[in-house]
Design a protein around this motif. Structure first.
Motif, mmCIF file in Angstrom:
data_model
loop_
_atom_site.group_PDB
_atom_site.id
_atom_site.type_symbol
_atom_site.label_atom_id
_atom_site.label_comp_id
_atom_site.label_asym_id
_atom_site.label_seq_id
_atom_site.Cartn_x
_atom_site.Cartn_y
_atom_site.Cartn_z
ATOM 1 N N LYS A 268 28.398 59.061 -1.904
ATOM 2 C CA LYS A 268 26.664 59.048 -2.285
ATOM 3 C C LYS A 268 27.433 59.516 -3.751
ATOM 4 N N PHE A 269 27.570 60.733 -3.727
ATOM 5 C CA PHE A 269 27.786 61.718 -4.704
ATOM 6 C C PHE A 269 28.185 61.586 -5.926
ATOM 7 N N ALA A 270 28.602 60.477 -7.432
ATOM 8 C CA ALA A 270 29.285 59.805 -7.752
ATOM 9 C C ALA A 270 28.441 61.061 -8.708
ATOM 10 N N GLY A 271 28.980 62.116 -9.831
ATOM 11 C CA GLY A 271 28.455 62.273 -10.481
ATOM 12 C C GLY A 271 27.602 64.031 -10.147
ATOM 13 N N PHE A 272 28.077 64.715 -8.854
ATOM 14 C CA PHE A 272 27.775 65.890 -8.590
ATOM 15 C C PHE A 272 28.551 66.721 -8.633
ATOM 16 N N ARG A 273 28.382 67.695 -8.469
ATOM 17 C CA ARG A 273 28.382 69.232 -8.806
ATOM 18 C C ARG A 273 28.975 69.883 -7.129
ATOM 19 N N VAL A 274 29.924 70.500 -6.663
ATOM 20 C CA VAL A 274 30.097 70.786 -5.499
ATOM 21 C C VAL A 274 30.928 71.822 -5.364
ATOM 22 N N ASP A 275 29.950 73.012 -4.908
ATOM 23 C CA ASP A 275 30.857 74.142 -5.139
ATOM 24 C C ASP A 275 31.470 74.199 -3.832
ATOM 25 N N ILE A 276 32.383 74.416 -3.769
ATOM 26 C CA ILE A 276 33.554 75.198 -2.070
ATOM 27 C C ILE A 276 33.463 76.367 -2.455
ATOM 28 N N LEU A 277 32.641 77.327 -1.299
ATOM 29 C CA LEU A 277 32.551 78.585 -0.897
ATOM 30 C C LEU A 277 33.430 79.075 0.735
ATOM 31 N N TYR A 278 33.593 80.552 0.108
ATOM 32 C CA TYR A 278 34.729 80.627 1.138
ATOM 33 C C TYR A 278 34.563 82.780 1.966
ATOM 34 N N CYS A 279 33.664 82.856 2.879
ATOM 35 C CA CYS A 279 33.814 84.241 3.084
ATOM 36 C C CYS A 279 34.601 85.206 2.950
ATOM 37 N N THR A 280 34.052 86.008 2.762
ATOM 38 C CA THR A 280 35.114 86.751 2.171
ATOM 39 C C THR A 280 34.248 88.408 2.669
ATOM 40 N N SER A 281 35.036 89.593 2.730
ATOM 41 C CA SER A 281 34.796 90.859 3.343
ATOM 42 C C SER A 281 35.853 92.208 2.308
ATOM 43 N N GLU A 282 35.152 92.955 1.483
ATOM 44 C CA GLU A 282 35.827 93.731 1.450
ATOM 45 C C GLU A 282 36.317 95.136 3.007
ATOM 46 N N ARG A 283 35.446 94.841 3.723
ATOM 47 C CA ARG A 283 35.613 95.216 4.814
ATOM 48 C C ARG A 283 37.579 95.291 5.919
ATOM 49 N N ASP A 284 36.863 93.513 5.663
ATOM 50 C CA ASP A 284 37.660 93.451 7.335
ATOM 51 C C ASP A 284 38.556 92.401 6.068
ATOM 52 N N PRO A 285 40.249 92.460 5.804
ATOM 53 C CA PRO A 285 41.263 91.462 4.710
ATOM 54 C C PRO A 285 41.139 89.942 6.018
ATOM 55 N N GLU A 286 40.565 90.013 7.034
ATOM 56 C CA GLU A 286 40.727 89.388 8.187
ATOM 57 C C GLU A 286 39.916 88.047 7.244
ATOM 58 N N VAL A 287 38.950 87.911 7.340
ATOM 59 C CA VAL A 287 38.167 86.842 6.771
ATOM 60 C C VAL A 287 38.327 86.243 5.379
ATOM 61 N N ARG A 288 39.365 87.428 4.863
ATOM 62 C CA ARG A 288 38.902 86.290 3.418
ATOM 63 C C ARG A 288 40.410 84.827 4.019
ATOM 64 N N LYS A 289 41.370 85.834 5.315
ATOM 65 C CA LYS A 289 42.525 85.217 5.287
ATOM 66 C C LYS A 289 42.179 83.870 6.047
ATOM 67 N N ARG A 290 40.957 83.905 6.926
ATOM 68 C CA ARG A 290 41.219 82.479 7.749
ATOM 69 C C ARG A 290 40.300 81.507 6.917
ATOM 70 N N ASN A 291 39.860 81.774 6.077
ATOM 71 C CA ASN A 291 39.091 81.487 5.453
ATOM 72 C C ASN A 291 39.166 80.737 4.005
ATOM 73 N N GLU A 292 39.798 81.660 2.481
ATOM 74 C CA GLU A 292 40.076 81.284 1.676
ATOM 75 C C GLU A 292 41.411 80.019 1.419
ATOM 76 N N ALA A 293 42.318 80.221 2.390
ATOM 77 C CA ALA A 293 43.993 79.215 2.780
ATOM 78 C C ALA A 293 43.222 77.797 2.591
#
Length: 304
Positions: free
Chosen positions: A185-210
Motif C-alpha cells: 500500500k505504499f507505491a510512490g512512498f519514500r522510506v528512510d531506514i535509520l540505524y542507531c550510532t554512537s560516538e561513545r560506543d562503536p558497538e552501537v554502529r556495529k550491531r545496527n549498520e550491517a
C-alpha cells in the motif's frame, strides 16, 4: 259542540310533545357535535403541549451538549496553553544552562562536567525544536570533542528532518496521493531506514549498520516503486524526547493516510530479517510528512 277546536285554544298535548322531542333531538345532535369538536380541540391542545414539551427537552439537551462541547473545548485550550507554557519554561531553562557553559572559559575548572550536564539537558528536557537549534551551537562551541561530534551529527539530522517535513508537506499539497499496489500500500512512498550510532560506543554502529544495509538491499529488490534511503541516527538525536527508540520501529502518521502503508512495510521487514531478529513495532507520530515512512533500527543486542 263540546270537544271541538275552533282555532283559538291551547295546542294539544301531543303537539307540544312532538316539538319538545324535535328540540331535544336537535339539541342532542348539537351537543354531540360540540362535544366532538371540544374533544378534538383538547386532543390537539394535548398533542401540541406534548410536542412543545418535547421541543423544550430537545432544546435543553442541545443546549447542554453545546455547553459541554464549549466546556471541553475551553478545557482543551487551557491544557494546551498550560503545556505550551511548561514547554517554554523548560526550553528557557535549558537554553540558559547552555549559555552559562558557553560563557565559561574553556580551561575553567568544571567546564567539562558542565558541558556534559548541559548536553544531557538538551537530550532529556529540551523540545525537539530547541534541541535541533542547540546541537549546531554545541558542535561549534563545546570543548569536548566527543560531544562536538555527536552534536554535529544530531544537528544535521534535525535539519534534515525539518527539511523533510517542509518538503513532503509542500509536495503533498500539489500532488496526487500515491497509487496503491497489489503487493503493498505504499507505491510512490519514500522510506528512510535509520540505524542507531554512537560516538561513545562503536558497538552501537556495529550491531545496527550491517543489518540496516542488508535490509535496504532486500527491500530495494522487492519494491522498485518505493524510494529507499539509508541514514545514520545519532545517539543524541535518539535521546531527545519523542524518540527514545529501542529495537526496530516503523513510524507513521495516520492523519496522512499512512496506516496501511506502515503495516505493509512492517510485514515486508518481518519477511526479510532473520527469525531471531528484534520484534518490528509500529508507532504513530504527529509530524506531518505525507507519503513518507521511517524505519528505525536501534537494536540493543546482536541477534544470536
Amino acid at each position: 259542540m263540546a270537544g271541538e277546536d275552533h282555532g283559538g285554544g291551547t295546542p294539544a298535548p301531543s303537539s307540544r310533545v312532538e316539538k319538545v322531542t324535535k328540540w331535544a333531538s336537535g339539541a342532542s345532535a348539537l351537543i354531540a357535535v360540540l362535544a366532538a369538536a371540544l374533544g378534538l380541540y383538547w386532543q390537539y391542545k394535548a398533542e401540541d403541549s406534548k410536542k412543545a414539551a418535547e421541543d423544550a427537552q430537545h432544546r435543553a439537551a442541545a443546549s447542554a451538549q453545546a455547553n459541554e462541547a464549549q466546556r471541553i473545548d475551553f478545557e482543551r485550550k487551557r491544557v494546551d496553553n498550560s503545556l505550551e507554557e511548561t514547554r517554554f519554561k523548560r526550553d528557557q531553562y535549558v537554553y540558559e544552562k547552555v549559555v552559562e557553559v558557553l560563557q565559561m572559559d574553556e580551561k575553567a575548572p568544571g567546564r567539562h562536567r558542565r558541558e556534559q550536564a548541559a548536553f544531557a539537558l538538551i537530550n532529556s528536557v529540551a523540545s525537539e525544536d530547541l534541541a535541533g537549534r542547540l546541537f549546531p551551537l554545541v558542535a561549534l562551541s563545546f570543548a569536548d570533542p566527543v560531544l562536538r561530534a555527536e552534536a554535529g551529527k544530531a544537528g544535521e539530522f534535525a535539519q534534515e528532518q525539518k527539511a523533510i517535513e517542509v518538503n513532503r508537506s509542500a509536495a503533498a499539497a500539489v500532488a496526487k496521493p500515491p497509487a496503491s499496489s497489489s503487493s503493498g500500500k505504499f507505491a510512490g512512498f519514500r522510506v528512510d531506514i535509520l540505524y542507531c550510532t554512537s560516538e561513545r560506543d562503536p558497538e552501537v554502529r556495529k550491531r545496527n549498520e550491517a543489518p540496516a544495509r542488508d535490509l535496504l538491499a532486500r527491500l530495494k529488490a522487492a519494491r522498485g516503486d518505493v524510494t529507499w534511503r539509508l541514514r545514520e541516527f545519532p545517539e543524541a538525536s535518539n535521546a531527545v524526547p519523542g524518540y527514545l527508540i529501542r529495537g526496530v520501529q516503523v513510524r507513521y502518521n495516520p492523519r496522512d493516510n499512512e496506516t496501511e502503508a506502515a503495516q505493509a512495510l512492517r510485514q515486508m521487514v518481518v519477511e526479510n530479517v532473520p527469525k531471531d531478529f528484534d520484534e518490528v513495532t509500529l508507532r504513530e507520530v504527529s509530524q506531518r510528512t505525507p507519503s513518507y515512512l521511517s524505519l528505525f533500527i536501534c537494536r540493543q543486542e546482536t541477534a544470536g
